[in-house]
Design a protein around this motif. Sequence first.
Motif, PDB file in Angstrom:
ATOM      1  N   ASN A  81      78.556  -1.847  36.013  1.00  0.00           N
ATOM      2  CA  ASN A  81      78.948  -1.931  34.610  1.00  0.00           C
ATOM      3  C   ASN A  81      78.195  -0.892  33.794  1.00  0.00           C
ATOM      4  OD1 ASN A  81      76.360  -3.076  33.776  1.00  0.00           O
ATOM      5  ND2 ASN A  81      77.042  -4.946  34.811  1.00  0.00           N
ATOM      6  N   SER A  82      78.609  -0.746  32.501  1.00  0.00           N
ATOM      7  CA  SER A  82      78.047   0.310  31.660  1.00  0.00           C
ATOM      8  C   SER A  82      76.577   0.117  31.372  1.00  0.00           C
ATOM      9  CB  SER A  82      78.842   0.400  30.348  1.00  0.00           C
ATOM     10  OG  SER A  82      78.773  -0.844  29.659  1.00  0.00           O
ATOM     11  N   SER A  83      76.102  -1.132  31.335  1.00  0.00           N
ATOM     12  CA  SER A  83      74.682  -1.373  31.068  1.00  0.00           C
ATOM     13  C   SER A  83      73.813  -0.801  32.186  1.00  0.00           C
ATOM     14  CB  SER A  83      74.408  -2.869  30.892  1.00  0.00           C
ATOM     15  OG  SER A  83      74.762  -3.594  32.059  1.00  0.00           O
ATOM     16  N   TRP A  84      74.299  -0.913  33.427  1.00  0.00           N
ATOM     17  CA  TRP A  84      73.582  -0.307  34.539  1.00  0.00           C
ATOM     18  C   TRP A  84      73.552   1.207  34.398  1.00  0.00           C
ATOM     19  CZ3 TRP A  84      70.330  -1.530  38.251  1.00  0.00           C
ATOM     20  CH2 TRP A  84      70.223  -2.870  38.660  1.00  0.00           C
ATOM     21  N   PHE A  85      74.671   1.803  33.980  1.00  0.00           N
ATOM     22  CA  PHE A  85      74.737   3.257  33.844  1.00  0.00           C
ATOM     23  C   PHE A  85      73.740   3.758  32.815  1.00  0.00           C
ATOM     24  CE2 PHE A  85      76.363   6.964  31.564  1.00  0.00           C
ATOM     25  CZ  PHE A  85      76.481   7.872  32.601  1.00  0.00           C
ATOM     26  N   MET A  86      73.772   3.170  31.605  1.00  0.00           N
ATOM     27  CA  MET A  86      72.892   3.639  30.529  1.00  0.00           C
ATOM     28  C   MET A  86      71.422   3.421  30.889  1.00  0.00           C
ATOM     29  SD  MET A  86      74.867   5.008  28.404  1.00  0.00           S
ATOM     30  CE  MET A  86      73.618   5.308  27.130  1.00  0.00           C
ATOM     31  N   ALA A  87      71.123   2.258  31.459  1.00  0.00           N
ATOM     32  CA  ALA A  87      69.739   1.964  31.814  1.00  0.00           C
ATOM     33  C   ALA A  87      69.236   2.910  32.905  1.00  0.00           C
ATOM     34  CB  ALA A  87      69.612   0.519  32.275  1.00  0.00           C
ATOM     35  N   THR A  88      70.091   3.204  33.880  1.00  0.00           N
ATOM     36  CA  THR A  88      69.689   4.092  34.977  1.00  0.00           C
ATOM     37  C   THR A  88      69.487   5.508  34.475  1.00  0.00           C
ATOM     38  OG1 THR A  88      70.954   2.726  36.528  1.00  0.00           O
ATOM     39  CG2 THR A  88      70.270   4.896  37.285  1.00  0.00           C
ATOM     40  N   VAL A  89      70.346   5.967  33.571  1.00  0.00           N
ATOM     41  CA  VAL A  89      70.185   7.308  32.993  1.00  0.00           C
ATOM     42  C   VAL A  89      68.851   7.396  32.246  1.00  0.00           C
ATOM     43  CG1 VAL A  89      71.056   8.908  31.243  1.00  0.00           C
ATOM     44  CG2 VAL A  89      72.637   7.844  32.859  1.00  0.00           C
ATOM     45  N   GLY A  90      68.542   6.373  31.445  1.00  0.00           N
ATOM     46  CA  GLY A  90      67.267   6.354  30.726  1.00  0.00           C
ATOM     47  C   GLY A  90      66.084   6.377  31.681  1.00  0.00           C
ATOM     48  N   LEU A  91      66.195   5.600  32.750  1.00  0.00           N
ATOM     49  CA  LEU A  91      65.125   5.564  33.751  1.00  0.00           C
ATOM     50  C   LEU A  91      64.930   6.936  34.389  1.00  0.00           C
ATOM     51  CD1 LEU A  91      63.265   3.798  35.699  1.00  0.00           C
ATOM     52  CD2 LEU A  91      65.240   3.786  37.217  1.00  0.00           C
ATOM     53  N   LEU A  92      66.020   7.592  34.754  1.00  0.00           N
ATOM     54  CA  LEU A  92      65.925   8.896  35.407  1.00  0.00           C
ATOM     55  C   LEU A  92      65.304   9.936  34.479  1.00  0.00           C
ATOM     56  CD1 LEU A  92      69.349   9.047  37.298  1.00  0.00           C
ATOM     57  CD2 LEU A  92      67.076   8.659  38.282  1.00  0.00           C
ATOM     58  N   LEU A  93      65.639   9.880  33.189  1.00  0.00           N
ATOM     59  CA  LEU A  93      65.057  10.837  32.234  1.00  0.00           C
ATOM     60  C   LEU A  93      63.549  10.629  32.095  1.00  0.00           C
ATOM     61  CD1 LEU A  93      67.807  10.830  29.439  1.00  0.00           C
ATOM     62  CD2 LEU A  93      67.288  12.671  31.066  1.00  0.00           C
ATOM     63  N   ALA A  94      63.128   9.369  32.019  1.00  0.00           N
ATOM     64  CA  ALA A  94      61.694   9.074  31.906  1.00  0.00           C
ATOM     65  C   ALA A  94      60.955   9.483  33.175  1.00  0.00           C
ATOM     66  CB  ALA A  94      61.491   7.582  31.624  1.00  0.00           C
ATOM     67  N   TYR A  95      61.556   9.178  34.318  1.00  0.00           N
ATOM     68  CA  TYR A  95      60.936   9.523  35.600  1.00  0.00           C
ATOM     69  C   TYR A  95      60.804  11.039  35.730  1.00  0.00           C
ATOM     70  CZ  TYR A  95      60.067   9.239  40.654  1.00  0.00           C
ATOM     71  OH  TYR A  95      59.517   9.337  41.904  1.00  0.00           O
ATOM     72  N   THR A  96      61.863  11.741  35.316  1.00  0.00           N
ATOM     73  CA  THR A  96      61.840  13.204  35.373  1.00  0.00           C
ATOM     74  C   THR A  96      60.701  13.767  34.531  1.00  0.00           C
ATOM     75  OG1 THR A  96      64.230  13.300  35.736  1.00  0.00           O
ATOM     76  CG2 THR A  96      63.170  15.285  34.873  1.00  0.00           C
ATOM     77  N   ALA A  97      60.500  13.217  33.347  1.00  0.00           N
ATOM     78  CA  ALA A  97      59.448  13.701  32.459  1.00  0.00           C
ATOM     79  C   ALA A  97      58.069  13.539  33.097  1.00  0.00           C
ATOM     80  CB  ALA A  97      59.502  12.954  31.128  1.00  0.00           C
ATOM     81  N   VAL A  98      57.832  12.387  33.712  1.00  0.00           N
ATOM     82  CA  VAL A  98      56.530  12.143  34.361  1.00  0.00           C
ATOM     83  C   VAL A  98      56.320  13.105  35.525  1.00  0.00           C
ATOM     84  CG1 VAL A  98      55.179  10.467  35.683  1.00  0.00           C
ATOM     85  CG2 VAL A  98      56.440   9.718  33.663  1.00  0.00           C
ATOM     86  N   ILE A  99      57.349  13.262  36.361  1.00  0.00           N
ATOM     87  CA  ILE A  99      57.237  14.155  37.520  1.00  0.00           C
ATOM     88  C   ILE A  99      56.953  15.587  37.064  1.00  0.00           C
ATOM     89  CG2 ILE A  99      58.527  15.216  39.423  1.00  0.00           C
ATOM     90  CD1 ILE A  99      57.630  12.410  40.051  1.00  0.00           C
ATOM     91  N   LEU A 100      57.688  16.045  36.062  1.00  0.00           N
ATOM     92  CA  LEU A 100      57.508  17.423  35.596  1.00  0.00           C
ATOM     93  C   LEU A 100      56.118  17.648  35.017  1.00  0.00           C
ATOM     94  CD1 LEU A 100      60.997  18.256  34.022  1.00  0.00           C
ATOM     95  CD2 LEU A 100      60.045  19.022  36.211  1.00  0.00           C
ATOM     96  N   PHE A 101      55.542  16.630  34.398  1.00  0.00           N
ATOM     97  CA  PHE A 101      54.174  16.750  33.888  1.00  0.00           C
ATOM     98  C   PHE A 101      53.208  17.091  35.021  1.00  0.00           C
ATOM     99  CE2 PHE A 101      50.057  14.585  33.500  1.00  0.00           C
ATOM    100  CZ  PHE A 101      49.529  15.267  32.405  1.00  0.00           C
ATOM    101  N   PHE A 102      53.323  16.352  36.130  1.00  0.00           N
ATOM    102  CA  PHE A 102      52.418  16.589  37.252  1.00  0.00           C
ATOM    103  C   PHE A 102      52.740  17.903  37.969  1.00  0.00           C
ATOM    104  CE2 PHE A 102      51.864  11.882  37.040  1.00  0.00           C
ATOM    105  CZ  PHE A 102      50.492  11.892  36.822  1.00  0.00           C
ATOM    106  N   VAL A 103      54.024  18.278  38.002  1.00  0.00           N
ATOM    107  CA  VAL A 103      54.402  19.540  38.644  1.00  0.00           C
ATOM    108  C   VAL A 103      53.814  20.721  37.883  1.00  0.00           C
ATOM    109  CG1 VAL A 103      56.340  21.076  39.145  1.00  0.00           C
ATOM    110  CG2 VAL A 103      56.483  18.657  39.729  1.00  0.00           C
ATOM    111  N   ILE A 104      53.938  20.697  36.556  1.00  0.00           N
ATOM    112  CA  ILE A 104      53.391  21.791  35.736  1.00  0.00           C
ATOM    113  C   ILE A 104      51.876  21.854  35.897  1.00  0.00           C
ATOM    114  CG2 ILE A 104      53.048  22.591  33.368  1.00  0.00           C
ATOM    115  CD1 ILE A 104      55.857  21.330  32.775  1.00  0.00           C
ATOM    116  N   ARG A 105      51.239  20.690  35.903  1.00  0.00           N
ATOM    117  CA  ARG A 105      49.793  20.643  36.097  1.00  0.00           C
ATOM    118  C   ARG A 105      49.404  21.227  37.455  1.00  0.00           C
ATOM    119  NH1 ARG A 105      46.025  15.164  35.772  1.00  0.00           N
ATOM    120  NH2 ARG A 105      44.227  16.026  36.870  1.00  0.00           N
TER     121      ARG A 105
END
Length: 501
Positions: A3-27
Amino acid sequence: MHNSSWFMATVGLLLAYTAVILFFVIRGAMRTKSMADYAVGQGFSPYAVGLSLATATTSAATFIINPGFISLYGWSAFVAFGLCMPAGLFLSQIILTKSFRRYGKTVKALTMAQWIGQRYESKGFALFFAFLSLLLLSFIVLICVGLTKVLAQALGMGEFQVLVGMVVFVFSYMMFGGANSMVYTNTVQALIKLLVAVMLLFSGYEHLSKGVNDFWAQLGAISPALAQFPNASSPLYRDFFEIVICNFVIGVAIVCQPHLITKSLLLRDDKDVNRYLWVGSLAQMTFFLVVFAGFYARLMFPDLQIDGQPIKMDAIMSAYVVREFPVWAGLIVILGLLSAGLSTLEALIQALSTTVTSDIIKPLFGQFIPNDRAYIFLNRLVIVGLAAVAITVSWQQLQHPNLSVGIFAQLGVYGFFSTAFIPVLFGIFLKDVPRWVVVMAALTAFVLHFGTYFGGISPYLQGTVRNPAVASTFGILGALSVGLVGYALSKKKKAAFSHIN
């Protein structure tokens, strides 16, 4: 199912996860100035490296793919994956780690191929293992397939788009940070995985609430074979040899993979090794038990169907997570499954790209490469090539698996560490072993593993679904026999020569 709630929640999760990963990659990228920095970093805490080891050992196979085997084949599969294989791995890890680190530091080895080449003073043998390392691409494919199944289920998107997007993202950020970012991202991922492991293990509490006997009765009502040992009707868990012996042997040899055994080289000091092993082993033990959730999935889908459609084995855990958990809890579990896959995927990309760059390109074409910055650039091109192969083969496995992508991955990975096992074992514990002995042992393992599997030799390796663990066990035991006989003959010859003189 979706359902759409899973889609929106998963997209939000992926964006947050990406931000954390990129922080450590840049470091990490800011601290990566050479191929040595990319390969082994600049020294880390034993707690961080121990967690990094646990995440690299237990990947999408443990959290996503292997529970499917338990769903299909029951208690026999759990004994193999949840008990026997970990027991062999813990024993081997403790015995091999300290000695490998001691010699690895002495020779300044960045990869396992370099370690073997320098231990036996043979550039040709090192090159052989560098090319052999390409078999680990099969495990990269397994992880890509597992993560694609999870994300496609949660997002309600096509598997091809999810596969391409995920591969491009992960392989892109692994071009830059190497070990300096990987250990930090692995630590974060391990902590998430520990939480998710507990959530998955307790998710089926209602099935166990009336006692163990009632739990087995529920499974037996679906199929008596699910609660039996061995499962004679399965193609993979038919007797004691296939379940216990083969998987214990695999566990012992599995440590001989470059992204696992070289982890100890990331430690700052020899005094840290014991803490590293304790932390890594305790986390691994928790992760390996996650395959028990495969029983819960089978109780949820007794006929292995959703809305009248059969569930492919590799998609069973993904379907279970989306059906079992509310969106908020499901997101945490999906985050853990992502962490399970990405942690090992990062380690494999880092180890395999370093091996191709340092152990294939450098010895063959080093005279044309001016400096270390050029090697870093070439390493990034290698990662692009690995990504293209990963997408192509993963898509084929998503469309046409032979039961499971797990079989495909086991064939390749088991072939690699079966061949590497005797050279690593003898290299650590025998000081004066002749090179020809380990070369013959390695070739014996390689030929027996792939020869018996594709040749259908023995009743275990016939039919459409064949057990790579059996082929690997034949290879390892054959190599051990050749190695011991060869070593005994060399000692006898040396003693006779000394007596004459």
